[in-house]
Design an enzyme around this catalytic site. Sequence first.
Site, PDB file in Angstrom:
ATOM      1  N   HIS A 148     -25.516  15.152 -19.393  1.00  0.00           N
ATOM      2  CA  HIS A 148     -25.802  16.455 -19.533  1.00  0.00           C
ATOM      3  C   HIS A 148     -24.824  17.275 -20.064  1.00  0.00           C
ATOM      4  O   HIS A 148     -23.641  16.891 -20.144  1.00  0.00           O
ATOM      5  CB  HIS A 148     -26.241  16.949 -18.149  1.00  0.00           C
ATOM      6  N   CYS A 167     -17.538  21.555 -18.985  1.00  0.00           N
ATOM      7  CA  CYS A 167     -18.836  21.078 -18.609  1.00  0.00           C
ATOM      8  C   CYS A 167     -19.720  21.597 -19.615  1.00  0.00           C
ATOM      9  O   CYS A 167     -21.037  21.011 -19.581  1.00  0.00           O
ATOM     10  CB  CYS A 167     -19.107  21.653 -17.211  1.00  0.00           C
ATOM     11  N   HIS A 222     -21.306  15.189 -20.941  1.00  0.00           N
ATOM     12  CA  HIS A 222     -20.649  14.061 -20.175  1.00  0.00           C
ATOM     13  C   HIS A 222     -21.673  13.530 -19.030  1.00  0.00           C
ATOM     14  O   HIS A 222     -22.801  13.921 -18.924  1.00  0.00           O
ATOM     15  CB  HIS A 222     -19.604  14.918 -19.308  1.00  0.00           C
ATOM     16  N   HIS A 274     -23.079  11.728 -15.118  1.00  0.00           N
ATOM     17  CA  HIS A 274     -22.837  11.809 -13.708  1.00  0.00           C
ATOM     18  C   HIS A 274     -23.774  10.475 -13.152  1.00  0.00           C
ATOM     19  O   HIS A 274     -24.823  10.206 -13.965  1.00  0.00           O
ATOM     20  CB  HIS A 274     -23.404  12.997 -12.878  1.00  0.00           C
ATOM     21  N   HIS A 321     -30.749   7.326 -17.261  1.00  0.00           N
ATOM     22  CA  HIS A 321     -30.455   7.121 -18.450  1.00  0.00           C
ATOM     23  C   HIS A 321     -31.036   7.795 -19.667  1.00  0.00           C
ATOM     24  O   HIS A 321     -31.203   7.236 -20.799  1.00  0.00           O
ATOM     25  CB  HIS A 321     -30.609   5.599 -18.706  1.00  0.00           C
ATOM     26  N   GLU A 376     -23.295  15.890  -7.678  1.00  0.00           N
ATOM     27  CA  GLU A 376     -22.796  15.619  -8.968  1.00  0.00           C
ATOM     28  C   GLU A 376     -21.839  14.296  -8.876  1.00  0.00           C
ATOM     29  O   GLU A 376     -21.690  13.905  -9.538  1.00  0.00           O
ATOM     30  CB  GLU A 376     -22.434  16.853  -9.858  1.00  0.00           C
TER      31      GLU A 376
HETATM   32  N1  LIG Z   1     -22.038  25.571  -9.021  1.00  0.00           N
HETATM   33  C1  LIG Z   1     -21.839  24.663 -10.004  1.00  0.00           C
HETATM   34  N2  LIG Z   1     -20.679  24.246 -10.464  1.00  0.00           N
HETATM   35  C2  LIG Z   1     -20.631  23.485 -11.579  1.00  0.00           C
HETATM   36  C3  LIG Z   1     -21.810  22.664 -11.714  1.00  0.00           C
HETATM   37  C4  LIG Z   1     -22.892  22.801 -10.951  1.00  0.00           C
HETATM   38  O1  LIG Z   1     -24.007  22.192 -11.379  1.00  0.00           O
HETATM   39  N3  LIG Z   1     -23.119  23.717 -10.008  1.00  0.00           N
HETATM   40  N4  LIG Z   1     -21.588  21.766 -12.633  1.00  0.00           N
HETATM   41  C5  LIG Z   1     -20.396  21.379 -13.200  1.00  0.00           C
HETATM   42  C6  LIG Z   1     -20.291  20.093 -14.156  1.00  0.00           C
HETATM   43  O2  LIG Z   1     -21.423  19.480 -14.285  1.00  0.00           O
HETATM   44  C7  LIG Z   1     -19.103  19.035 -13.805  1.00  0.00           C
HETATM   45  O3  LIG Z   1     -19.576  18.132 -14.395  1.00  0.00           O
HETATM   46  C8  LIG Z   1     -18.937  19.022 -12.527  1.00  0.00           C
HETATM   47  O4  LIG Z   1     -18.129  19.551 -12.111  1.00  0.00           O
HETATM   48  P1  LIG Z   1     -17.028  19.358 -10.903  1.00  0.00           P
HETATM   49  O5  LIG Z   1     -17.640  18.772  -9.482  1.00  0.00           O
HETATM   50  O6  LIG Z   1     -16.005  20.258 -10.947  1.00  0.00           O
HETATM   51  O7  LIG Z   1     -16.786  17.789 -11.540  1.00  0.00           O
HETATM   52  P2  LIG Z   1     -15.240  17.156 -11.816  1.00  0.00           P
HETATM   53  O8  LIG Z   1     -15.380  15.913 -12.084  1.00  0.00           O
HETATM   54  O9  LIG Z   1     -14.557  17.949 -12.820  1.00  0.00           O
HETATM   55  O10 LIG Z   1     -14.655  17.293 -10.181  1.00  0.00           O
HETATM   56  P3  LIG Z   1     -13.151  17.068  -9.510  1.00  0.00           P
HETATM   57  O11 LIG Z   1     -13.368  16.973  -8.215  1.00  0.00           O
HETATM   58  O12 LIG Z   1     -12.605  18.437  -9.865  1.00  0.00           O
HETATM   59  O13 LIG Z   1     -12.680  15.979 -10.297  1.00  0.00           O
HETATM   60  C9  LIG Z   1     -19.403  22.209 -13.120  1.00  0.00           C
HETATM   61  N5  LIG Z   1     -19.399  23.283 -11.862  1.00  0.00           N
HETATM   62 ZN   LIG Z   2     -21.643  17.664 -15.028  1.00  0.00          ZN
END
Ligand SMILES: Nc1nc2c(c(=O)[nH]1)N=C([C@H](O)[C@H](O)COP(=O)(O)OP(=O)(O)OP(=O)(O)O)CN2
Ligand SMILES: [Zn+2]
Length: 130
Positions: free
Chosen positions: A18, A27, A31, A33, A71, A119
């Site tokens: 997504h 984001c 990328h 999940h 997928h 996620e």
């Molecule tokens: N409130 C939300 N914030 C974010 C969402 C969401 O759906 N709701 N989604 C994202 C992105 O999809 C991102 O891929 C996921 O963010 P995050 O958890 O920060 O992922 P990381 O792998 O970067 O996390 P780390 O734990 O910092 O490695 C962003 N925000």
């Molecule tokens: Zn994401």
Amino acid sequence: MGSPVFEISKDFVFSAAHQIRFHGGKCERLHGHNWRVRVHVRASQLNRIGMVIDFADLQKLVAEVGGRFDHQTVNEVPPFDEVNTTAELLARFFYVETARRLEEREAGRVVVSRVEVWENEGSLAVYREE
Ligand SMILES: Nc1nc2c(c(=O)[nH]1)N=C([C@H](O)[C@H](O)COP(=O)(O)OP(=O)(O)OP(=O)(O)O)CN2
Ligand SMILES: [Zn+2]
């Protein structure tokens, strides 16, 4: 004593890509999940064999809702071609769609109490209605 409430949950996991429109950061790029969706349902009255609903039947309902994402690129799957693909909005989608199917099947005896969407291991959104 309060009135009885029984609650069960079932997990559904799907792998998909997504991108979050208008995020302005990383984001917004495509990328992936392994999303985990946990649907909690509750009932005040158990069925004739003592269950809220069979875990297997709940699994089928949730898989009917979520199978379309596995997928795939979530942004291409309606309604997410028009709705942003945040965990919050995915949680609301699973809540509404599972609630509709449960209502058809159980006529109000069993209702969705909340939906959790991870996620990744540390990032969780919850949707419920009050
Ligand atoms: N409130 C939300 N914030 C974010 C969402 C969401 O759906 N709701 N989604 C994202 C992105 O999809 C991102 O891929 C996921 O963010 P995050 O958890 O920060 O992922 P990381 O792998 O970067 O996390 P780390 O734990 O910092 O490695 C962003 N925000
Ligand atoms: Zn994401």
